[in-house]
Design a protein around this motif. Structure first.
Motif, PDB file in Angstrom:
ATOM      1  N   GLY A 184       9.371   4.842   6.922  1.00  6.80           N
ATOM      2  CA  GLY A 184       9.036   3.777   5.995  1.00  6.80           C
ATOM      3  C   GLY A 184       9.217   4.199   4.545  1.00  6.80           C
ATOM      4  O   GLY A 184       9.585   5.338   4.249  1.00  6.80           O
ATOM      5  N   GLN A 185       8.960   3.283   3.627  1.00  9.59           N
ATOM      6  CA  GLN A 185       9.183   3.539   2.212  1.00  9.59           C
ATOM      7  C   GLN A 185       7.904   3.991   1.506  1.00  9.59           C
ATOM      8  O   GLN A 185       6.807   3.558   1.839  1.00  9.59           O
ATOM      9  N   ARG A 186       8.093   4.880   0.536  1.00  8.78           N
ATOM     10  CA  ARG A 186       6.985   5.344  -0.296  1.00  8.78           C
ATOM     11  C   ARG A 186       7.432   5.410  -1.757  1.00  8.78           C
ATOM     12  O   ARG A 186       7.434   6.486  -2.363  1.00  8.78           O
ATOM     13  N   LYS A 238      -0.903  -3.410  -3.582  1.00  7.77           N
ATOM     14  CA  LYS A 238      -1.939  -3.318  -2.559  1.00  7.77           C
ATOM     15  C   LYS A 238      -1.497  -2.570  -1.308  1.00  7.77           C
ATOM     16  O   LYS A 238      -2.321  -1.974  -0.612  1.00  7.77           O
ATOM     17  N   HIS A 239      -0.199  -2.607  -1.006  1.00  2.54           N
ATOM     18  CA  HIS A 239       0.267  -1.993   0.234  1.00  2.54           C
ATOM     19  C   HIS A 239       1.085  -0.715   0.003  1.00  2.54           C
ATOM     20  O   HIS A 239       0.881   0.283   0.689  1.00  2.54           O
ATOM     21  N   LEU A 240       1.989  -0.748  -0.959  1.00  2.76           N
ATOM     22  CA  LEU A 240       2.785   0.442  -1.241  1.00  2.76           C
ATOM     23  C   LEU A 240       2.067   1.413  -2.174  1.00  2.76           C
ATOM     24  O   LEU A 240       2.447   2.585  -2.259  1.00  2.76           O
ATOM     25  N   LYS A 241       1.059   0.919  -2.889  1.00  5.60           N
ATOM     26  CA  LYS A 241       0.273   1.760  -3.800  1.00  5.60           C
ATOM     27  C   LYS A 241       1.156   2.440  -4.851  1.00  5.60           C
ATOM     28  O   LYS A 241       1.025   3.640  -5.118  1.00  5.60           O
ATOM     29  N   VAL A 242       2.073   1.677  -5.458  1.00  3.33           N
ATOM     30  CA  VAL A 242       2.937   2.262  -6.480  1.00  3.33           C
ATOM     31  C   VAL A 242       2.092   2.729  -7.655  1.00  3.33           C
ATOM     32  O   VAL A 242       1.028   2.174  -7.943  1.00  3.33           O
ATOM     33  N   ALA A 243       2.579   3.754  -8.342  1.00  5.30           N
ATOM     34  CA  ALA A 243       1.852   4.303  -9.480  1.00  5.30           C
ATOM     35  C   ALA A 243       2.257   3.650 -10.796  1.00  5.30           C
ATOM     36  O   ALA A 243       1.541   3.761 -11.789  1.00  5.30           O
ATOM     37  N   HIS A 244       3.421   2.979 -10.799  1.00  5.06           N
ATOM     38  CA  HIS A 244       3.939   2.394 -12.030  1.00  5.06           C
ATOM     39  C   HIS A 244       4.600   1.049 -11.738  1.00  5.06           C
ATOM     40  O   HIS A 244       5.249   0.880 -10.704  1.00  5.06           O
TER      41      HIS A 244
END
Length: 216
Positions: A37-39, A96-102
């Motif tokens: 999956g993607q992060r 909310k799901h990928l929790k990106v930092a930016h």
């Protein structure tokens, strides 16, 4: 569905070239992305303009950036009214799901969407004022930017100012999303407004301390 046709020939040729070279050289990485999956660390809200190449600008690899594109790289205000909100859904998924930092809202020079907003607000594009115009109703979001820059006499300067100010409108709208505000206040998320000069290849970012855009 009878309207669906085969892929245009030139695109099919480019696909085969990509699969024989770039994909073949990175087959293991592609399969790892598919399985794990993607992060992505960052989300980029960019314009649909074909001249804007986010991947190239940041030398990004597959899986690094979560990219959403729309006319004039706009983020609408938080409005959970049951209507279709593609951009809002993308923001929700990223935060909310990928929790990106930016989250980067990326504008550019000679933006056709900004030109359309300008002309509509100036009474020069009656077709965009029609209720049936999807572009016009989308550009309504940027009316505050037109109003804030309307005092600039030179049209070219006014348009460039709108391109940059529109990014700040989108940042203001992002902060109207409760989950975005919560992530920002918890210092789990940072917001960025960046502007790309297509001809010069330069990037500028908004510096809140000086209240202006400066070169990266």
């Amino acid at each position: 569905m009878p309207q669906a046709r085969p892929l245009p020939g030139y695109l099919a040729q480019r696909y085969h070239g990509w699969r024989a070279t770039s994909y073949a050289e990175n087959r293991t990485w592609h399969r790892r992305l598919a399985e794990e999956g993607q992060r992505p660390r960052a989300m980029v809200v960019a314009c649909c303009d074909s001249r804007v190449n986010v991947i190239s600008v940041f030398s990004a690899e597959e899986g690094e950036l979560f990219i959403h594109r729309n006319i004039a790289n706009v983020v609408p205000p938080y409005a959970p009214d049951g209507d279709h909100h593609g951009t809002s859904a993308a923001v929700e998924y990223a935060v909310k799901h990928l929790k990106v930092a930016h989250i980067l809202v990326m504008g550019h020079s000679q933006c056709g969407g900004i030109r359309g907003c300008h002309d509509m607000c100036a009474g020069k594009a009656p077709d965009l004022e029609e209720k049936t115009s999807f572009i016009g109703r989308w550009m309504d979001i940027l009316r505050p930017s037109y109003e804030r820059q309307s005092g600039i006499e030179d049209e070219a300067e006014r348009l460039r100012a709108m391109e940059k100010d529109g990014l700040l409108v989108s940042l203001e709208n992002l902060m109207s999303f409760p989950f975005v505000r919560a992530a920002v206040e918890a210092e789990d998320l940072t917001l960025h407004a960046i502007w790309n000069d297509l001809g010069e290849g330069t990037l500028e970012y908004y510096d809140q301390h000086t209240d202006r855009f400066v070169l990266v």
